[in-house]
Scaffold this active site. Structure first.
Site, PDB file in Angstrom:
ATOM      1  N   SER A  30       0.822  -1.209  -0.267  1.00 52.30           N
ATOM      2  CA  SER A  30      -0.026   0.041   0.057  1.00 52.30           C
ATOM      3  C   SER A  30       0.832   1.200  -0.017  1.00 52.30           C
ATOM      4  O   SER A  30       0.662   2.170  -0.722  1.00 52.30           O
ATOM      5  CB  SER A  30      -0.672  -0.164   1.220  1.00 52.30           C
ATOM      6  OG  SER A  30      -1.836  -0.955   1.283  1.00 52.30           O
ATOM      7  N   GLY A 101      -5.600  -4.025  -7.874  1.00 51.25           N
ATOM      8  CA  GLY A 101      -6.912  -3.567  -7.574  1.00 51.25           C
ATOM      9  C   GLY A 101      -6.404  -2.034  -7.252  1.00 51.25           C
ATOM     10  O   GLY A 101      -7.155  -0.975  -7.424  1.00 51.25           O
ATOM     11  N   SER A 174     -13.680   0.267   2.596  1.00 49.57           N
ATOM     12  CA  SER A 174     -12.561   0.413   1.675  1.00 49.57           C
ATOM     13  C   SER A 174     -11.562   1.616   1.361  1.00 49.57           C
ATOM     14  O   SER A 174     -12.075   2.723   1.131  1.00 49.57           O
ATOM     15  CB  SER A 174     -13.246   0.358   0.131  1.00 49.57           C
ATOM     16  OG  SER A 174     -12.261   0.291  -0.925  1.00 49.57           O
ATOM     17  N   GLN A 176      -9.433   1.848  -0.591  1.00 50.47           N
ATOM     18  CA  GLN A 176      -9.022   2.287  -1.928  1.00 50.47           C
ATOM     19  C   GLN A 176     -10.042   3.304  -2.546  1.00 50.47           C
ATOM     20  O   GLN A 176      -9.627   4.102  -3.226  1.00 50.47           O
ATOM     21  CB  GLN A 176      -9.318   0.889  -2.826  1.00 50.47           C
ATOM     22  CG  GLN A 176      -8.183  -0.177  -2.488  1.00 50.47           C
ATOM     23  CD  GLN A 176      -8.298  -1.321  -3.482  1.00 50.47           C
ATOM     24  OE1 GLN A 176      -9.232  -1.549  -4.092  1.00 50.47           O
ATOM     25  NE2 GLN A 176      -7.340  -2.138  -3.572  1.00 50.47           N
ATOM     26  N   ASP A 326      -6.792  -8.349   4.191  1.00 51.29           N
ATOM     27  CA  ASP A 326      -6.212  -9.280   3.217  1.00 51.29           C
ATOM     28  C   ASP A 326      -5.504 -10.534   3.934  1.00 51.29           C
ATOM     29  O   ASP A 326      -4.850 -11.520   3.271  1.00 51.29           O
ATOM     30  CB  ASP A 326      -4.784  -8.356   2.533  1.00 51.29           C
ATOM     31  CG  ASP A 326      -5.196  -7.513   1.701  1.00 51.29           C
ATOM     32  OD1 ASP A 326      -6.323  -7.668   1.054  1.00 51.29           O
ATOM     33  OD2 ASP A 326      -4.609  -6.278   1.752  1.00 51.29           O
ATOM     34  N   LYS A 353     -11.985  -9.441  -4.043  1.00 47.53           N
ATOM     35  CA  LYS A 353     -10.535  -9.502  -4.177  1.00 47.53           C
ATOM     36  C   LYS A 353     -10.222 -10.029  -5.521  1.00 47.53           C
ATOM     37  O   LYS A 353     -10.476 -10.324  -6.275  1.00 47.53           O
ATOM     38  CB  LYS A 353      -9.931 -10.004  -2.887  1.00 47.53           C
ATOM     39  CG  LYS A 353     -10.422  -9.231  -1.690  1.00 47.53           C
ATOM     40  CD  LYS A 353      -9.671  -7.964  -1.504  1.00 47.53           C
ATOM     41  CE  LYS A 353     -10.200  -6.986  -0.528  1.00 47.53           C
ATOM     42  NZ  LYS A 353      -9.807  -5.719  -0.450  1.00 47.53           N
ATOM     43  N   ARG A 400      -2.659 -14.350  -2.679  1.00 50.65           N
ATOM     44  CA  ARG A 400      -2.639 -14.629  -1.016  1.00 50.65           C
ATOM     45  C   ARG A 400      -3.222 -16.085  -0.917  1.00 50.65           C
ATOM     46  O   ARG A 400      -2.956 -16.852   0.007  1.00 50.65           O
ATOM     47  CB  ARG A 400      -3.592 -13.661  -0.377  1.00 50.65           C
ATOM     48  CG  ARG A 400      -3.018 -12.128  -0.669  1.00 50.65           C
ATOM     49  CD  ARG A 400      -3.283 -11.333   0.693  1.00 50.65           C
ATOM     50  NE  ARG A 400      -3.071  -9.844   0.349  1.00 50.65           N
ATOM     51  CZ  ARG A 400      -1.691  -9.332   0.382  1.00 50.65           C
ATOM     52  NH1 ARG A 400      -0.814  -9.999   1.185  1.00 50.65           N
ATOM     53  NH2 ARG A 400      -1.528  -8.220  -0.010  1.00 50.65           N
TER      54      ARG A 400
HETATM   55  C1  S3P Z   1      -5.572  -1.282  -0.088  1.00 50.96           C
HETATM   56  C2  S3P Z   1      -6.787  -1.629   0.334  1.00 50.96           C
HETATM   57  C3  S3P Z   1      -7.608  -2.958   0.615  1.00 50.96           C
HETATM   58  C4  S3P Z   1      -6.546  -4.143   0.342  1.00 50.96           C
HETATM   59  C5  S3P Z   1      -5.689  -3.980  -0.865  1.00 50.96           C
HETATM   60  C6  S3P Z   1      -4.696  -2.744  -0.518  1.00 50.96           C
HETATM   61  C7  S3P Z   1      -4.812  -0.472  -0.174  1.00 50.96           C
HETATM   62  O1  S3P Z   1      -8.539  -2.827  -0.386  1.00 50.96           O
HETATM   63  O2  S3P Z   1      -7.255  -5.193   0.332  1.00 50.96           O
HETATM   64  O3  S3P Z   1      -4.798  -5.040  -0.829  1.00 50.96           O
HETATM   65  O4  S3P Z   1      -3.735  -0.139  -0.638  1.00 50.96           O
HETATM   66  O5  S3P Z   1      -5.514   0.721  -0.271  1.00 50.96           O
HETATM   67  P1  S3P Z   1      -9.848  -2.182   0.038  1.00 50.96           P
HETATM   68  O6  S3P Z   1      -9.512  -0.968   0.626  1.00 50.96           O
HETATM   69  O7  S3P Z   1     -10.632  -2.326  -1.118  1.00 50.96           O
HETATM   70  O8  S3P Z   1     -10.631  -3.345   1.074  1.00 50.96           O
END
Ligand code: S3P
Length: 446
Positions: A30, A101, A174, A176, A326, A353, A400
């Site tokens: 991240s 993602g 989330s 993200q 995760d 995921k 994973r």
């Molecule tokens: C992440 C947020 C998570 C996580 C991903 C990394 C990030 O996803 O699953 O591996 O770096 O913001 P979500 O926020 O959609 O749950």
């Protein structure tokens, strides 16, 4: 365009003795993505130490180059010379975010408020994942998104000419989605506000501040309200990337379930919004000690000392999910080797995921003789101390699931195989060597 890497079948067998030694897991995924993106949006140079050089992050590096930033790898450092907010250039070609993602969704936020046209795609896994969760809120700034049926990639993006600030109450937990909205807000005039109902990882907020943005965070019961002042001048910064707690989870659980193990994992990130797994494993009886707690690059880090423990099944509340989203596949492996039943509640987000991780985790265990059920959004694992193993696990392009299955093989009676370990490189390059140096027996499938 996306080329699927060659498949890499792997097999993991129970080692003769426990795992021992010291290891350092690769940098946090991240924080790595964000350091490249924020460096590209800053004026001046950003120096990054400890960047995760996994496929996902390399996609972000390539995308930042395609958008006009200068990204260079010099020994152990990555140097980004940024273009300033609003200064990204229209890419000549399609941006291919591979399996990631995080890269795709955060980049949608950045592109939404840049007055350029771009097209984004990804591999077969990413092309199946929902993007409306970001494109819907981002449209409110004036960006136009053209997606495939169901809001999936490939996606064409017409960034807003004069982006409007955003105000969004994120309906799913989330980081993200939260981050995508905040990143669009960077190039909007005025204050953008995001409300999240449960706290998710806060690297975007912390790192934007580190690069010079004004970000305020107010608690509102369990919720958090984040306000970002638009059009700040981000300045290049130094970033030290801690070891990824989500990667540390694999050797850590490996040591817990393999008799005779005692390992040390150094420099692991311990941001409280990321450490739900460690808290959960401790509730299961795990022996995990933190040595030399310290702050590096603004993040709490420490060295983890872990030894084999007889674990017991517990109930994991749904509120734990955002801080370990995760980690459920590897927690399920720990649960499979525990005494009693573990019920993990509220796992709806696992379905979207890299694979449908709820089904893939259940299938991984049942193929290896572990009794497991899915009830609604809950995963129930009946522990058996020593699972039979002997199964070939379908990884569904999910790193994973692949690593979790290989860790299960350390404690199972018969070896556990995966159909394809190639995707491990997306987040954990060097996984096999690191595990085998600690005493594991993971090898290509003959
Ligand atoms: C992440 C947020 C998570 C996580 C991903 C990394 C990030 O996803 O699953 O591996 O770096 O913001 P979500 O926020 O959609 O749950």
């Amino acid at each position: 365009m996306t080329h699927a890497p060659a498949t890499r079948p792997l097999r993991s067998a129970r080692p003769a003795t426990g795992l021992t030694g010291t290891a350092r897991v690769p940098g946090d995924k991240s924080i790595s993505h964000r350091s490249l993106m924020f460096g590209a949006l800053a004026v001046g140079e950003t120096h990054i130490t400890g960047l995760l050089e996994g496929e996902d992050v390399l996609r972000t590096a390539a995308a930042m180059r395609a958008l006009g930033a200068h990204v260079e790898h010099d020994g152990s450092q990555w140097i980004v010379a940024g273009r300033g907010i609003g200064g990204l250039a229209e890419p000549d070609d399609v941006l291919d975010m591979g399996n990631s993602g995080t890269a795709a969704r955060l980049l949608c936020g950045i592109l939404a408020s840049h007055n350029i046209f771009s097209v984004m795609t990804g591999d077969a896994s990413l092309r199946r994942r929902p993007m409306r969760r970001v494109t819907d809120p981002l449209s409110a700034c004036g960006a136009v998104f053209h997606a495939r049926e169901g809001g999936r990639l490939p996606l064409a993006i017409e960034g807003a000419e004069d982006a409007l600030p955003l105000e969004y109450d994120v309906p799913v937990p989330s980081a993200q989605v939260k981050s995508a909205v905040l990143l669009a807000g960077l190039n909007a005039s005025g204050i953008s506000t995001v409300r999240e109902r449960e706290a998710t990882r806060d690297h975007t907020e912390n790192m934007l501040r580190h690069f010079g943005a004004t970000v305020s965070v107010k608690a509102d019961g369990n919720a958090r309200v984040i306000a970002l002042q638009g059009q700040p001048e981000l300045r290049g910064a130094d970033v030290i990337v801690p070891g990824d707690p989500s990667s540390a989870a694999f050797p850590l659980v490996g040591a817990l379930i393999t008799p005779g193990s005692r390992i040390e994992l150094t420099g692991v990130g311990l941001n409280p919004l990321r450490t739900g797994l460690f808290a959960t494993l401790r509730e299961m009886g795990a022996n995990i000690a933190v040595h030399h707690p310290r702050t590096e690059g603004g993040e709490p880090v420490g060295d983890l000392l872990v030894s084999h423990t007889e674990l017991r099944g517990i109930e994991v509340p749904p509120g734990r999910a955002p801080s370990m989203i995760d980690e459920y596949p590897i927690l399920a492996v720990a649960a499979a080797c525990a005494r009693g039943t573990t019920r993990m509640r509220g796992l709806k987000e696992l379905r979207v995921k890299e694979s449908d991780r709820l089904s893939a985790t259940a299938a991984m265990l049942s193929k290896n003789g572990v009794r497991v059920t899915i009830e609604g959004d809950d995963l129930i694992v009946h522990g058996m101390e020593r699972p039979p193993g002997g199964g070939v696990v379908t990884t569904h392009m999910d790193h994973r699931i692949a690593m979790s299955a290989l860790i299960l093989g350390l404690a199972a009676d018969r070896p556990v195989s995966v159909d394809d370990g190639a995707f491990i490189d997306t987040s954990f390059p060097g996984f096999l060597d690191l595990m085998n140096n600690l005493g594991a027996a993971i090898a290509p499938q003959p």
